[in-house]
Design a protein around this motif. Structure first.
Motif, mmCIF file in Angstrom:
data_model
loop_
_atom_site.group_PDB
_atom_site.id
_atom_site.type_symbol
_atom_site.label_atom_id
_atom_site.label_comp_id
_atom_site.label_asym_id
_atom_site.label_seq_id
_atom_site.Cartn_x
_atom_site.Cartn_y
_atom_site.Cartn_z
ATOM 1 N N LYS A 1 10.255 5.807 8.824
ATOM 2 C CA LYS A 1 11.591 5.909 8.237
ATOM 3 C C LYS A 1 11.592 5.364 6.805
ATOM 4 C CE LYS A 1 16.134 4.303 9.171
ATOM 5 N NZ LYS A 1 16.443 2.937 9.544
ATOM 6 N N ILE A 2 10.903 4.235 6.635
ATOM 7 C CA ILE A 2 10.863 3.629 5.296
ATOM 8 C C ILE A 2 10.128 4.536 4.327
ATOM 9 C CG2 ILE A 2 9.853 1.712 4.012
ATOM 10 C CD1 ILE A 2 10.774 -0.097 6.248
ATOM 11 N N LEU A 3 9.064 5.167 4.803
ATOM 12 C CA LEU A 3 8.311 6.069 3.939
ATOM 13 C C LEU A 3 9.199 7.232 3.493
ATOM 14 C CD1 LEU A 3 5.485 6.326 2.752
ATOM 15 C CD2 LEU A 3 4.878 7.770 4.684
ATOM 16 N N ALA A 4 10.009 7.738 4.436
ATOM 17 C CA ALA A 4 10.928 8.832 4.100
ATOM 18 C C ALA A 4 11.944 8.353 3.067
ATOM 19 C CB ALA A 4 11.629 9.332 5.361
ATOM 20 N N ILE B 1 1.550 3.691 8.269
ATOM 21 C CA ILE B 1 2.747 3.654 9.129
ATOM 22 C C ILE B 1 2.509 2.740 10.326
ATOM 23 C CG2 ILE B 1 4.191 5.069 10.653
ATOM 24 C CD1 ILE B 1 3.897 7.348 8.617
ATOM 25 N N GLN B 2 1.337 2.879 10.923
ATOM 26 C CA GLN B 2 0.977 2.018 12.061
ATOM 27 C C GLN B 2 1.055 0.543 11.672
ATOM 28 O OE1 GLN B 2 0.246 2.831 15.205
ATOM 29 N NE2 GLN B 2 0.780 4.933 14.650
ATOM 30 N N LYS B 3 0.471 0.238 10.514
ATOM 31 C CA LYS B 3 0.424 -1.163 10.083
ATOM 32 C C LYS B 3 1.811 -1.695 9.768
ATOM 33 C CE LYS B 3 -4.313 -1.388 8.470
ATOM 34 N NZ LYS B 3 -5.149 -0.862 7.397
ATOM 35 N N ALA B 4 2.636 -0.840 9.168
ATOM 36 C CA ALA B 4 4.005 -1.265 8.873
ATOM 37 C C ALA B 4 4.770 -1.484 10.176
ATOM 38 C CB ALA B 4 4.704 -0.221 8.009
ATOM 39 N N ASN B 5 4.549 -0.593 11.149
ATOM 40 C CA ASN B 5 5.194 -0.760 12.457
ATOM 41 C C ASN B 5 4.790 -2.086 13.086
ATOM 42 O OD1 ASN B 5 6.330 1.714 12.113
ATOM 43 N ND2 ASN B 5 4.950 2.803 13.520
ATOM 44 N N ALA B 6 3.512 -2.429 12.944
ATOM 45 C CA ALA B 6 3.015 -3.673 13.531
ATOM 46 C C ALA B 6 3.688 -4.883 12.898
ATOM 47 C CB ALA B 6 1.501 -3.771 13.350
ATOM 48 N N LYS B 7 4.186 -4.696 11.673
ATOM 49 C CA LYS B 7 4.896 -5.803 11.008
ATOM 50 C C LYS B 7 6.374 -5.829 11.398
ATOM 51 C CE LYS B 7 2.178 -7.593 7.484
ATOM 52 N NZ LYS B 7 2.316 -8.681 6.517
ATOM 53 N N GLY B 8 6.753 -4.918 12.289
ATOM 54 C CA GLY B 8 8.137 -4.903 12.760
ATOM 55 C C GLY B 8 9.056 -4.010 11.938
ATOM 56 N N LEU C 1 0.826 -1.211 0.000
ATOM 57 C CA LEU C 1 0.000 0.000 0.000
ATOM 58 C C LEU C 1 0.862 1.264 0.000
ATOM 59 C CD1 LEU C 1 -2.906 -0.830 2.474
ATOM 60 C CD2 LEU C 1 -2.910 -0.933 -0.010
ATOM 61 N N MET C 2 2.137 1.122 0.398
ATOM 62 C CA MET C 2 2.998 2.314 0.507
ATOM 63 C C MET C 2 3.022 3.158 -0.778
ATOM 64 S SD MET C 2 7.088 2.491 1.091
ATOM 65 C CE MET C 2 7.295 1.758 -0.532
#
Ligand code: NA
Ligand code: NA
Lengths: 157, 322, 432
Positions: free
Chosen positions: B306-309, B294-301, B83-84
């Motif tokens: 940072k990755i979005l940036a 971002i929340q969902k990506a964080n939940a995946k560890g 989704l990013m």
């Protein structure tokens, strides 16, 4: 046909007949509400599209055992003329054995599909309704249809 | 030399045979692959896709077809990370978006196994998804209550966040929805406007930098079939995979978008660049959707922010190099 | 090619052994698929799983149960009886008059219902008993109900047009308009078939009573409810209130309102209408799922490529190509379920036809026409199965022999539609 059916048969019929009827009515109602809400108030029902799809699944698979129960599957009956009444009866029982076996095969296949869909957590796009339970439902009604065909093998006529 | 053993792999596409994804991307890649393996690997296109579009991942995994592609958002529970590049304000071209996403995918996402079960060959996106309407739209106020058809996913969320009355219907119904007036507008990349013949029923295209949404695709192969290929063929195919596919598909989408833009201009659709105020408002309203990812990506560890940036950096690089 | 034909033959054999058509198709499709993949059962099972899982999850197909429900409501509201009575008042006194009245009532009913199966099912209940009462032969009565029923998908609204329109991205509104003239031509030709049958055997379709002009106008006046419902559905679709897909639900709702208003619905009859529609839907979808599994098997045989090669070999002229496609459809339509036939062949033929410069709207009408033929061409045809289910005393053989003249009438119309595209394209030419 005009002989009243025993009460247990009517009850068994209602077990899936009522949910299927309610779902069909709801399917119609949902679209009507969606159309009116979109046209009059610019507020379509969120996820109407995917709910309609799920209702169609329930309708079809709740209907399947009902069709098996009332012997309404489309068949060709050329062979009936060649066989006497006894031969017809025997053939029908054999056919129901095949039908039951096939239904149980499909039950097993759908159950495995359901396990996988459930493990993935697959869900609809907008409302995030889980697909898993619907696939288990499909497997169960297929099994139900299988049981009905088995019953028709031994049923006294 | 002894005649080498050849393998024929089946390929299929859930869009039409004339669509550029089938004709240029899939067929084009198949031709390259045949050449790269000196004809040891051949491809045949199935006349009919073996599943509904959302079932493509499972169809390849189960071997109903050996190679295909699919939108990640068709299986939203399985594919969250893709989704990013779909978020509003991503790449200005399909090429830049595809390259940046491809780099991030192979660096950060792939190891998390969202494409487990198939051999992923490449990822890419289509061009910026824009807003097309039957009425003039100048500011956010004009969007309020507008009946907008989207295909779901990020597009639906954005349309809703803007205050439109968003609904989801199959893409091929778009012409009927617009011409009859059931819908006031659609979210699509420019390409889709011609492929669904919508240019005659639209009045305005409102363009936002980076678009309102995009769609991320994966192109993959059945794992067993991959494992059975000889080593040298696997290596040859690896060479034309990954970012190579992102470039191939990205270029093809951009070319299709260019044709879409021409058709729009020819049929007299007004093409408007959203003013800065409008752009800022869209950005503000779509922030929660980005936060959500971002929340969902964080939940995946992962470190989503940072990755979005990093993705945005890659976007700039990709746009600069071409 | 040969595998596909063997598959069809085995499927027919299983059907003749009285295994339900749906299960026969699914079984042969599954085994055939495994065979084509070198007895890889994992893949064959996955195909079956996919079709079972996906077929119901198809928004477009939601029109099928809703059109069936609409047909049930309309009949309970007495509207199909009124249509039949009105048609009877005008032509009932002619030879085969009741049969021709059935055709025109079916055509009128087609204007409010998008399903051929629902149309045939309706007149199996409304017209068949009357024809029996007047001493019509089983063959004629069954044939005309099955044949007239096919008009349900040519006269708008139409399930097949919605599906064709969505799959090929063709304007459904124009398709609907295009179907009107071919629908009327079809009704006239079907009446010709009735005349032929009663000319061969006058006893099969005796004359009814002649109505006075007063009776005729009174009967005609009763049809207003049907007209209102037609205008509601068509007006809603063309006026942008709802889509053609949504039109099925809106039409069913409108019919329910009429039934309620005429006090024709109690809780018991409502439940009966819903339950019957649910059962018919399940029966149809089982056939569809079976047919789609079978189609997956055909998809990986060489049949689609062979058919395309066969068609494009007629490079003497585009019309010959279309004629060849029609011939293939008529032949395939005898033994294949129509919807799956369309889903399998549209990706093969549609690009060819469009590439040759034909109008997609016109081709859509041709497709509807071949589907109509398929619905009443023995041995596999849904209209015949519906009749067989609803009227148990009718044998399959009687139905098969009864539909043949009507099938040929439809084949003649197919030739007319191919030869004169104007029949289909005249009305939509008035649309922007
Ligand atoms: Na109709
Ligand atoms: Na047929």
């Amino acid at each position: 046909m005009s002989v009243p059916e025993p009460r247990w048969k009517r009850r068994a019929d209602a077990l899936l007949g009522v949910p299927a009827s309610v779902v069909l009515l709801a399917m119609m109602g949902l679209t009507v509400v969606d159309v009116v809400a979109r046209y009059r108030f610019s507020r379509p029902v969120r996820g109407a599209f995917e709910v309609t799809e799920l209702m169609l699944v329930v309708l079809i698979f709740a209907g399947l055992p009902l069709v098996s129960f009332s012997d309404e599957h489309a068949v060709m009956d050329f062979v009936d003329r060649l066989l006497g009444p006894r031969g017809q009866g025997r053939l029908q029982r054999c056919v129901h054995v095949v039908n039951a076996a096939f239904m149980f095969l499909l039950t097993w296949l759908m159950w495995r599909k359901a396990d996988r869909i459930w493990a993935y957590g697959d869900a609809t796009d907008v409302l995030r309704i889980l697909y898993g339970p619907f696939v288990y439902f499909m497997a169960i009604t297929l099994a139900f249809a299988g049981v009905i065909h088995l019953y028709k093998v031994v049923e006294r006529r | 030399p002894a005649p080498a053993q050849t393998t024929t792999l089946t390929m299929s596409s859930w869009v039409s045979p004339q669509h550029h994804i089938t004709a240029v991307v899939l067929q084009g890649w198949a031709n390259e692959a045949e050449k790269a393996t000196n004809g040891r690997v051949k491809f045949s296109m199935l006349p009919k896709h073996p599943s509904a579009p959302p079932g493509t991942f499972d169809a390849v995994r189960d071997g109903l077809v050996d190679l295909s592609f699919v939108t990640a958002s068709y299986t939203p529970a399985r594919h969250i990370l893709p989704l990013m590049p779909e978020l509003p304000g991503s790449g200005d071209t399909a090429l830049a978006n595809s390259i940046a996403y491809s780099r991030i995918h192979w660096k950060h996402f792939h190891k998390l196994g969202e494409y487990k079960g198939v051999k992923l060959l490449g990822v890419f996106t289509h061009g910026p998804g824009q807003m097309f309407t039957k009425k003039p739209v100048r500011s956010i106020a004009d969007v309020q209550g507008l009946k907008i058809r989207t295909g779901g996913g990020v597009a639906e969320q954005v349309a809703k966040a803007l205050g439109a009355s968003a609904f989801v219907k199959p893409a091929p119904e778009s012409y009927e929805l617009l011409s009859s007036g059931v819908a006031d507008g659609v979210f699509f990349p420019l390409e889709s406007i011609i492929s669904f013949k919508l240019e005659t029923v639209l009045e305005q295209a409102t363009l936002f930098p980076g678009g309102m949404y995009s769609s991320a695709f994966g192109f993959f192969m059945n794992e067993d079939k991959w494992n059975k290929l000889p080593r040298q063929d696997q290596e040859a195919l690896e060479k034309i995979s990954g970012e190579h596919i992102a470039r191939l598909a990205g270029n093809s989408w951009d070319e299709a978008d260019r044709k879409g833009m021409e058709a729009l201009k020819k049929s007299g659709v007004k093409i408007v660049n959203a003013n800065s105020e409008f752009v800022a408002e869209v950005k503000k309203r779509s922030t929660p959707i980005i936060e959500d990812w971002i929340q969902k990506a964080n939940a995946k560890g992962l470190d989503g922010a940072k990755i979005l940036a990093e993705f945005r950096d890659e976007l700039k690089k990709a746009a600069a190099v071409k | 090619m040969i595998e596909g034909l063997v598959g069809l033959a085995v499927m027919m054999l299983l059907c003749c052994l009285r295994i339900p058509i749906s299960f026969s198709m699914a079984l042969v499709g599954m085994v055939g698929y495994a065979y084509m993949r070198d007895w890889n059962w994992t893949v064959a099972f996955a195909t079956v799983q996919t079709k079972l899982y996906e077929t119901g999850r198809n928004y477009t197909l939601s029109v099928v149960p809703l059109f069936i429900l609409m047909g049930n409501f309309v009949t309970r509201a007495g509207m199909s009886q009124e249509l039949f009575r009105a048609a009877y008042a005008f032509i009932g006194h002619l030879r085969g008059g009741l049969a021709m009245a059935t055709i025109w009532a079916s055509a009128g009913f087609g204007g409010i219902c998008g399903s051929s199966i629902a149309t045939a099912a309706t007149f199996a209940k409304v017209a068949y008993p009357s024809m029996k009462k007047f001493g019509y032969s089983d063959r004629l009565a069954a044939g005309v109900v099955a044949g007239g029923g096919t008009l349900g998908i040519m006269i708008p609204p139409s399930t097949i047009m919605v599906i064709y329109g969505i799959f090929t991205e063709t304007n459904i509104g124009k398709l609907f308009a295009a179907g009107i003239v071919p629908g009327i031509v079809g009704a006239i030709l079907l009446c010709g078939a009735v005349q032929y049958m009663t000319w061969r055997d006058p006893a099969s379709g005796p004359r009814g009573e002649r109505s006075t002009w007063g009776e005729r106008f009174r009967a005609l006046k009763d049809v207003w409810a049907v007209a209102v419902l037609f205008l509601f559905v068509m007006g809603g679709i063309y006026g942008g209130l709802f889509t053609a897909t949504e039109g099925a639900a809106m039409g069913a709702f409108g019919a329910m309102v009429f039934a309620l208003w005429r006090r024709a619905l109690t809780w018991t009859t409502l439940y009966a209408a819903l339950l019957e529609s649910a059962r018919t839907t399940a029966m149809l979808f089982m056939i569809l799922i079976g047919a789609l599994i079978f189609a997956e098997f055909v998809n990986i045989t060489t049949m689609p490529a062979d058919l395309k090669a066969f068609v494009t070999r007629f490079n003497v002229g585009p019309t010959m190509v279309v004629a060849a496609i029609c011939a293939i459809y008529v032949v395939l339509g005898t033994a294949m379920e129509e919807l799956s036939m369309i889903l399998l062949t549209i990706p093969v033929f549609f690009p060819v036809v469009v590439h040759l410069g034909f109008d997609p709207i016109w081709f859509g009408i041709i497709i509807v026409c071949v589907v109509e033929i398929g619905l009443i061409s023995p041995p596999v045809g849904m209209n015949m199965f519906v009749l067989r289910t609803l009227i148990p005393e009718l044998s399959t053989a009687t139905i098969f022999s009864g539909v043949l003249p009507f099938m040929w009438a439809d084949v003649l119309r197919l030739a007319l539609l191919v030869a004169f595209p104007i029949l289909s394209l005249w009305l939509p030419s008035f649309m922007k």
